[in-house]
Design a protein around this motif. Structure first.
Motif, short mmCIF file in Angstrom:
data_model
loop_
_atom_site.label_atom_id
_atom_site.label_comp_id
_atom_site.label_asym_id
_atom_site.label_seq_id
_atom_site.Cartn_x
_atom_site.Cartn_y
_atom_site.Cartn_z
N LEU A 1 0.83 -1.22 0.04
CA LEU A 1 0.27 -0.21 -0.10
C LEU A 1 0.75 1.24 0.01
O LEU A 1 0.54 2.12 -0.87
CB LEU A 1 -0.81 0.07 1.14
CG LEU A 1 -1.83 1.18 1.11
CD1 LEU A 1 -2.81 1.11 0.17
CD2 LEU A 1 -2.44 1.24 2.73
N ARG B 1 2.91 -3.93 -10.31
CA ARG B 1 1.92 -3.40 -11.04
C ARG B 1 1.60 -1.85 -10.70
O ARG B 1 1.24 -1.18 -11.53
CB ARG B 1 0.89 -4.20 -10.99
CG ARG B 1 0.13 -4.35 -9.67
CD ARG B 1 -0.76 -5.55 -9.94
NE ARG B 1 -2.05 -5.22 -10.74
CZ ARG B 1 -2.92 -6.18 -11.03
NH1 ARG B 1 -2.94 -7.33 -10.48
NH2 ARG B 1 -4.19 -6.03 -11.52
N TRP C 1 -5.90 -14.28 -22.85
CA TRP C 1 -6.63 -12.98 -22.45
C TRP C 1 -5.62 -11.87 -22.83
O TRP C 1 -6.04 -10.74 -23.34
CB TRP C 1 -7.24 -12.87 -21.56
CG TRP C 1 -6.64 -13.27 -20.09
CD1 TRP C 1 -6.04 -14.19 -19.54
CD2 TRP C 1 -5.97 -12.31 -19.12
NE1 TRP C 1 -5.36 -14.45 -18.56
CE2 TRP C 1 -5.26 -13.21 -18.11
CE3 TRP C 1 -5.75 -10.93 -19.29
CZ2 TRP C 1 -4.64 -12.58 -17.21
CZ3 TRP C 1 -4.76 -10.33 -18.33
CH2 TRP C 1 -4.31 -11.14 -17.10
N LEU D 1 -6.77 5.14 -1.61
CA LEU D 1 -5.17 4.90 -1.34
C LEU D 1 -4.95 5.03 0.26
O LEU D 1 -3.64 4.61 0.49
CB LEU D 1 -4.36 6.36 -1.69
CG LEU D 1 -4.45 6.22 -3.45
CD1 LEU D 1 -3.57 7.45 -3.86
CD2 LEU D 1 -3.88 5.02 -4.25
N THR E 1 -5.33 -0.98 2.58
CA THR E 1 -4.75 -2.27 1.92
C THR E 1 -6.15 -2.81 1.26
O THR E 1 -6.01 -3.61 0.10
CB THR E 1 -4.40 -3.00 2.74
OG1 THR E 1 -3.23 -2.33 3.43
CG2 THR E 1 -3.48 -4.21 2.19
N LEU F 1 -6.71 -1.63 -2.25
CA LEU F 1 -5.81 -2.02 -3.23
C LEU F 1 -6.19 -3.39 -3.68
O LEU F 1 -5.99 -3.85 -4.87
CB LEU F 1 -4.51 -1.96 -2.46
CG LEU F 1 -3.26 -2.38 -3.43
CD1 LEU F 1 -3.16 -1.34 -4.52
CD2 LEU F 1 -1.85 -2.17 -2.47
N GLU G 1 -7.02 -4.43 -7.66
CA GLU G 1 -6.08 -5.36 -8.48
C GLU G 1 -7.05 -6.84 -8.86
O GLU G 1 -7.00 -7.03 -10.01
CB GLU G 1 -5.05 -5.89 -7.72
CG GLU G 1 -3.99 -4.86 -7.36
CD GLU G 1 -2.68 -5.29 -6.24
OE1 GLU G 1 -2.92 -6.63 -6.01
OE2 GLU G 1 -1.99 -4.41 -6.28
N THR H 1 -9.41 -5.69 -11.54
CA THR H 1 -8.91 -5.38 -12.61
C THR H 1 -8.57 -6.58 -13.57
O THR H 1 -8.60 -6.72 -14.75
CB THR H 1 -7.65 -4.24 -12.60
OG1 THR H 1 -7.60 -3.46 -11.75
CG2 THR H 1 -6.97 -4.14 -13.71
N ASP H 2 -8.07 -7.51 -12.84
CA ASP H 2 -7.45 -8.75 -13.50
C ASP H 2 -8.84 -9.72 -14.04
O ASP H 2 -8.71 -9.94 -15.15
CB ASP H 2 -6.94 -9.82 -12.45
CG ASP H 2 -5.38 -9.10 -11.97
OD1 ASP H 2 -5.16 -8.17 -12.75
OD2 ASP H 2 -4.95 -9.64 -11.17
N ALA I 1 -10.16 -8.02 -16.93
CA ALA I 1 -9.45 -8.22 -18.32
C ALA I 1 -9.47 -9.55 -18.73
O ALA I 1 -9.49 -9.79 -19.88
CB ALA I 1 -7.73 -7.85 -17.89
N ARG I 2 -9.77 -10.47 -17.85
CA ARG I 2 -9.98 -11.79 -18.43
C ARG I 2 -10.90 -12.02 -19.31
O ARG I 2 -11.37 -12.90 -19.85
CB ARG I 2 -9.78 -12.97 -17.37
CG ARG I 2 -8.51 -13.11 -16.62
CD ARG I 2 -8.32 -14.39 -15.47
NE ARG I 2 -7.14 -14.46 -15.22
CZ ARG I 2 -6.65 -13.99 -14.15
NH1 ARG I 2 -7.26 -12.91 -13.45
NH2 ARG I 2 -5.27 -14.19 -13.82
N ARG J 1 -11.57 -3.50 -19.71
CA ARG J 1 -10.41 -3.19 -19.11
C ARG J 1 -10.78 -1.88 -18.47
O ARG J 1 -11.82 -1.05 -18.63
CB ARG J 1 -9.41 -2.65 -20.36
CG ARG J 1 -9.98 -1.93 -21.33
CD ARG J 1 -9.36 -1.95 -22.61
NE ARG J 1 -9.96 -1.14 -23.59
CZ ARG J 1 -9.75 0.03 -23.89
NH1 ARG J 1 -8.84 0.92 -23.00
NH2 ARG J 1 -10.59 0.79 -24.84
N ILE J 2 -9.79 -1.66 -17.74
CA ILE J 2 -9.82 -0.11 -16.83
C ILE J 2 -9.37 0.94 -17.82
O ILE J 2 -8.25 0.66 -18.24
CB ILE J 2 -8.81 -0.11 -15.59
CG1 ILE J 2 -9.28 -1.42 -14.67
CG2 ILE J 2 -8.78 1.23 -14.80
CD1 ILE J 2 -10.68 -1.16 -14.04
N GLU K 1 -7.83 5.77 -13.99
CA GLU K 1 -7.77 5.31 -12.57
C GLU K 1 -7.51 6.81 -11.72
O GLU K 1 -6.84 7.32 -12.33
CB GLU K 1 -6.66 4.37 -12.42
CG GLU K 1 -6.37 4.17 -10.72
CD GLU K 1 -5.23 3.03 -10.45
OE1 GLU K 1 -5.12 2.37 -11.31
OE2 GLU K 1 -4.64 3.11 -9.27
#
Lengths: 689, 384
Positions: A580, A615, A674, B171, B174, B177, B181, B184-185, B188-189, B193-194, B197
């Motif tokens: 973080l 990332r 993908w 931000l 945790t 965050l 993530e 997003t993943d 995308a799969r 898509r993002i 941000e």
């Protein structure tokens, strides 16, 4: 004083390494090899070379003589443990070099351990060597300073001559620099710089050990001193200040060392530096003018006036120059002047300017760079005029006070360039004039000649109560105090950090957090304490990034130097173990968009192993919008983590380099359907596929 | 954390539970050695502490009077230090299993201690994946953030057919965050898509233009006649977008779909959303609108006893307590109880069926999806 022949000298003794090939004269290769060792500032084991190349013996001896590497260790066997020499019983050899052997010994009458530097018996025939020994003894006898290795006495007994000296158990700075180079090569962040070299993960090893951290002034512990490769500027400055103190004392007693180099700075068990080897020292009154061609010192570290050896006066400022070069190498892990041989090195010392240290190590604070650059000015008049001035500026840096040295402005750089390239200058007077005008305009608009308005953060001195509290905390954690008290200490420290954040002392907070991070990773505190501390520090670090972000964004820094300092604090937190915190730092740097952050971001990307952190940095690189990131992002096509590969692909699409299709070529074969599809769809949407 | 990790300033100190536990403990028929207690680690100062207590009390009172285990309580204070202290105190007093702590951060610290002491704990509401990943003795009955993010990404792409999503990331947490993530993943799969941000801190004073900035984003791959940003995924708590909704002036915001996970129950948020955006969906652990007999029974019993509707937290604690009671054996030590907990299969919880696996995760636990409509309209959409 270790003997470290180059790695590529492993051919059999006496052979050229080319058995079966027509006889090739090995001398040029061996001389190149020796020159490289000399350039590196390391000692040469002359005996080993003479033994390995017996056919070249006369010419090697001549070479050693002309290079100031006295062939002193060629005769006489080493003293075995248990043997005695007058009042001394040898315990073991701790080093050897051109000046002979160094042993740890017990002085029987006083029951104390000393270092015994013994001149081999054969060398007694060499009056120059004996004089050097005697000179060291007499020079140091006039000095008494905690930062100078004390010489107890000199004796010539039968076939031996020896110096009895204070025993310093630690490594010299040359060995430390070697360890740092090796760690950097292998991608290790923490390096143990005392005791045995360790190849493994120091952070792992350090559990269960009590260690001195990366801030100077930490208490003495027995297990070691550790450097954090990402954060040792303060330690370097503290080392430099120690050495400058030693020089100040020597100079005050009329003695010029003339051979300041990493291998003569020894790290004591207390984490402080001691200056040794006054074998080339001269009294100021004896210096007058050196004889033509009478070159002394180690080539890589000699001052331009020593290198020129043209009846130029060598004074205290030569030592300052050599100490500056030593700090340059410690901070950058590069020697400022490298050459193919000694003559080439000397020529460069006289004629060329080294690259700015921050180009080789972007983590070097601007002020420390300015100090080092001033110390290695070619013109002695532009250097610090005394070791005291030099040491004082280093301490100002350590205490976050404004330094007295000023960075060279554009006009200064131009003038220096013209001075070094007179031929080119004469050929393009007009161009130079234009450049000069531009430089003047630039200078007048950017206030580079005016007094720097350094935003002065509060003083952080070594005996700062906060620093003491931190040290006490970690000692207590390691000592296993009761839970309640331990937690109280942790929260006391956290509260101090919180207060520092609220006060807006961002630079001080950064130093505090850096120290805490290193200690958390290296201390032997229980896992639960580490978790607890990291957890409580998380919000402070996130708050720190936010405050730093705002400070840069709103121009609070006022000067480029101040802004860089704030950016550097954010960049350091890119490497924080907490994803973080890394995310916050990455987001801030991406948002601020300063191109100078690119190097730190790429560095953090290379060093982090967690997917979240990587990332986050990749996304920030896309926002930074610097094409310099493209090749690094393209390399991530090989990353084992699909999420990282995908992030890199998106970042590359965002950066949209000219050769986008080519850059994305590697993703066409990605193992994840993908990801391959994303590439194809993106290129199709942009009409490029 | 999830969900309820932060203790608000309002302190609702109640002595109800300790008094109640003390009475129960005293009345417990005991002969010979005391049976080991079940530890309860509650953040008493948290505003939802009362709801948690009520859920626990309801579950406890459903047990047959004879043979009820002893409960021993500690207050975590909502902090990591408090949770660690409380957990150690409970174990010192003999507890072989503990209910709580509740937030991700407190569970991470407690997990280290639990591993040391070999005493398992069951968290009702710590949703970060790391909780059970990093500790062998940590278990939970709630779904994880990862599953929420994946479920919402699937819902966005399959049900709503949205592929261009902007990300709003808190931000300061945790929790956010991890959500961002995973979302997003999964997006995308699924060929979404993002496209933008924006990071934010919830206490920022200038969040008003955030949504305007998002809808102004121009995506190079989007046809010119379409909106670059179709939806916004809020990786944070729903309440954090209140100032953003208030400050939005761009008409294009009205076409946005909002997607989020926890913390969307605030009255202000629910009043603001209708009409300002096209739709708003969020996940939840529990819904009384669901037509499920077990939920209906729980809802009725809770209302009858406390005079109010059960909250997510009450339901989660109710389930966590019943899971622990179902495996508790006074002869078993912590290691044995952990093994028993890991063997819980097809447990009928009001928050969904609970199948604990070897890592302490409730595998495949379903997620409630709700939509925010005008006040008074039902919000339950379906289980993901």
């Amino acid at each position: 004083m270790m003997i470290e022949p180059p790695d590529d000298t492993t051919m059999p003794p006496g052979g050229s390494g080319q058995a079966g090939t027509p006889a090739e004269d090995p001398l040029p290769r061996v001389l190149r090899e020796l020159s490289a060792v000399i350039d590196s500032g390391r000692r040469i084991d002359t005996a080993e070379y003479l033994q390995r190349y017996p056919d070249l013996s006369p010419r090697l001896k001549e070479f050693f003589k002309t290079q100031g590497v006295d062939g002193l260790s060629t005769d006489g066997p080493a003293l075995p443990p248990g043997s005695t020499l007058d009042d001394y019983r040898v315990i073991g050899e701790i080093g050897r070099g051109g000046m002979g052997y160094v042993y740890e010994a017990e002085q029987l009458s006083l029951k104390r351990h000393v270092a015994l530097k013994v001149l081999p018996s054969g060398a007694l025939r060499n009056q120059k060597a004996v004089d050097r020994f005697r000179r060291e003894a007499t020079a140091v006898a006039r000095l008494s300073h905690p930062r100078i290795v004390a010489v107890h006495g000199f004796a010539q007994s039968g076939n031996s001559a020896y110096l009895s000296m204070e025993l310093v158990a630690g490594l010299d700075l040359a060995a430390i620099v070697d360890r740092l180079r090796s760690a950097r090569t292998h991608g290790r962040r923490f390096v143990l710089i005392s005791g045995p070299d360790r190849d493994g993960d120091i952070a792992e090893w350090a559990r269960g050990h009590r260690l001195i951290g990366t801030m100077p002034g930490d208490p003495h512990t027995e297990d070691g001193v550790v450097i954090d490769l990402r954060n040792y500027a303060h330690m370097a400055a503290a080392f430099g200040a120690d050495a400058a103190d030693a020089l100040r004392h020597a100079h005050a007693h009329g003695i010029i060392h003339r051979d300041i180099k990493p291998s003569n700075l020894l790290l004591g068990a207390d984490g402080r530096i001691k200056l040794s080897d006054f074998g080339l020292a001269k009294s100021v009154k004896d210096l007058s003018l050196t004889k033509t061609g009478d070159f002394v010192g180690s080539p890589a570290y000699v001052s331009p006036e020593q290198a020129a050896s043209r009846r130029k006066k060598v004074d205290e400022r030569s030592d300052i120059y050599s100490l500056g070069v030593t700090l340059y190498e410690f901070l950058t892990l590069h020697q400022p002047f490298a050459g193919k041989d000694v003559a080439d090195v000397l020529r460069k010392i006289i004629t060329t300017d080294p690259p700015p240290p921050s180009r080789l190590n972007p983590r070097i604070p601007r002020d420390l760079e300015t100090i080092v650059v001033k110390a290695i000015e070619k013109d002695p008049a532009k250097r610090y005029q005394s070791a005291e001035e030099f040491g004082d500026d280093l301490r100002r840096f350590l205490n976050y006070e404004p330094i007295t040295a000023r960075p060279l402005g554009p006009l200064g750089r131009l003038a220096r360039s013209v001075r070094r390239n007179r031929v080119a200058w004469r050929a393009s007077v007009l161009g130079a004039a234009v450049m000069l005008a531009v430089a003047l305009v630039l200078a007048s608009t950017t206030n580079v000649f005016g007094a720097r308005q350094v935003q002065t953060p509060p003083e952080l001195v070594l005996d700062d109560p906060m620093q003491s509290a931190l040290i006490a905390l970690f000692n207590d954690l390691a000592a296993g105090i009761p839970d309640k008290e331990r937690y109280q200490r942790i929260f006391a420290v956290t509260e101090q950090a919180q207060a520092t954040l609220h006060e807006g002392d961002l630079v001080k907070l950064d130093a505090m957090l850096a120290s805490l991070d290193a200690q958390i990773q290296l201390s032997s505190m229980a896992a639960v304490d580490a978790k607890l501390l990291q957890s409580t520090l998380r919000s402070i670090k996130v708050g720190a990034v936010r405050a730093l972000h705002l400070a840069v964004e709103s121009g609070q820094a006022q000067t480029a130097s101040g802004e860089r300092q704030l950016l550097g604090a954010i960049e350091r937190l890119l490497g924080d173990a907490d994803p973080l915190v890394c995310k916050n730092a990455a987001y801030a740097l991406g948002d601020l968009g300063r191109p100078s952050s690119l190097g730190a971001m790429l560095d953090a990307l290379a060093h982090r192993s967690d997917v979240s952190g990587r990332r986050a940095i990749i996304a920030a690189l896309a926002r930074l919008d610097q094409q310099g990131a493209v090749p690094y992002l393209a390399e991530l096509v090989e990353d084992p983590e699909p999420a990282v590969r995908y992030a890199a692909l998106e970042a590359l699409l965002s950066l949209d380099p000219v050769d986008l299709e080519l850059t994305l070529g590697g993703f066409a074969d990605d193992g994840e359907l993908w990801i391959r599809d994303r590439r194809e769809r993106a290129l199709a949407a942009r009409g490029r596929d | 954390m999830p969900a309820r990790g932060r203790a608000p300033a309002i302190v609702a100190r109640r002595a109800v539970l300790p008094l109640w536990i003390a009475v129960v403990s005293t009345l417990l028929p005991g002969c010979g050695a005391e049976p080991p207690p079940i530890g309860v680690l509650l953040p008493k100062s948290a505003v939802w502490g009362r709801e948690a207590e009520q859920g626990l009390r309801l579950a406890y009172d459903e047990l047959p009077e004879e043979g009820r285990p002893v409960l021993r309580e500690a207050d975590s204070g909502g902090t990591t230090q408090g949770a660690i202290d409380g957990f150690q105190m409970l174990v010192r007093s003999g507890a072989t299993v503990v209910l709580g702590p509740f937030s991700t951060d407190t569970c991470i610290g407690t997990g280290v201690v639990a591993d040391d002491l070999r005493v398992p704990f069951v968290s009702p509401s710590a949703t970060a994946a790391v909780v059970t990943r990093d500790s062998d003795y940590a278990l939970r009955v709630c779904y994880s953030d990862d599953e929420v993010a994946r479920g919402l990404a699937a819902f966005a792409t399959e049900d709503l057919e949205l592929t261009r999503v902007a990300l709003l990331v808190d931000l300061s947490r945790t929790y956010a965050l991890g959500l961002a993530e995973c979302f997003t993943d999964e997006l995308a799969r699924r060929h979404g898509r993002i496209v933008a941000e924006i990071g934010f801190w919830p206490d920022d004073e200038d969040l008003g233009d955030t949504l305007d900035r998002l809808v102004a984003v121009v995506d190079p791959e989007t046809p010119k006649d379409e909106a670059s940003v179709q939806a916004v995924f809020v990786a944070g708590f729903g309440r954090d977008i209140v100032p953003m909704l208030r400050g939005a002036t761009d008409k294009r915001v009205e076409a946005l779909v909002l997607l989020g996970a926890d913390g969307w129950n605030g009255a202000e948020l629910r009043q603001l959303i209708p009409g300002r955006v096209a739709a708003a969906y969020h996940t939840s652990h529990f819904s009384i609108e669901e037509q499920d007999p077990a939920v209906a029974r729980f809802d009725a019993a809770y209302r009858a006893r406390y005079g109010e509707a059960p909250s997510d937290m009450a339901a989660l604690v109710y389930d966590a307590a019943r899971v622990i009671f179902s495996v508790y054996d006074p002869r078993a030590d912590g290691v044995m109880l952990r093994t028993r907990l890991r063997s819980v299969r097809r447990f009928g919880g009001v928050t969904g069926e609970i199948d604990l696996d070897f890592s302490g995760e409730p595998v495949g636990k379903s997620i409630v999806l709700e939509q925010i409509h005008d006040p008074g309209q039902p919000g339950f959409v379906r289980r993901l």
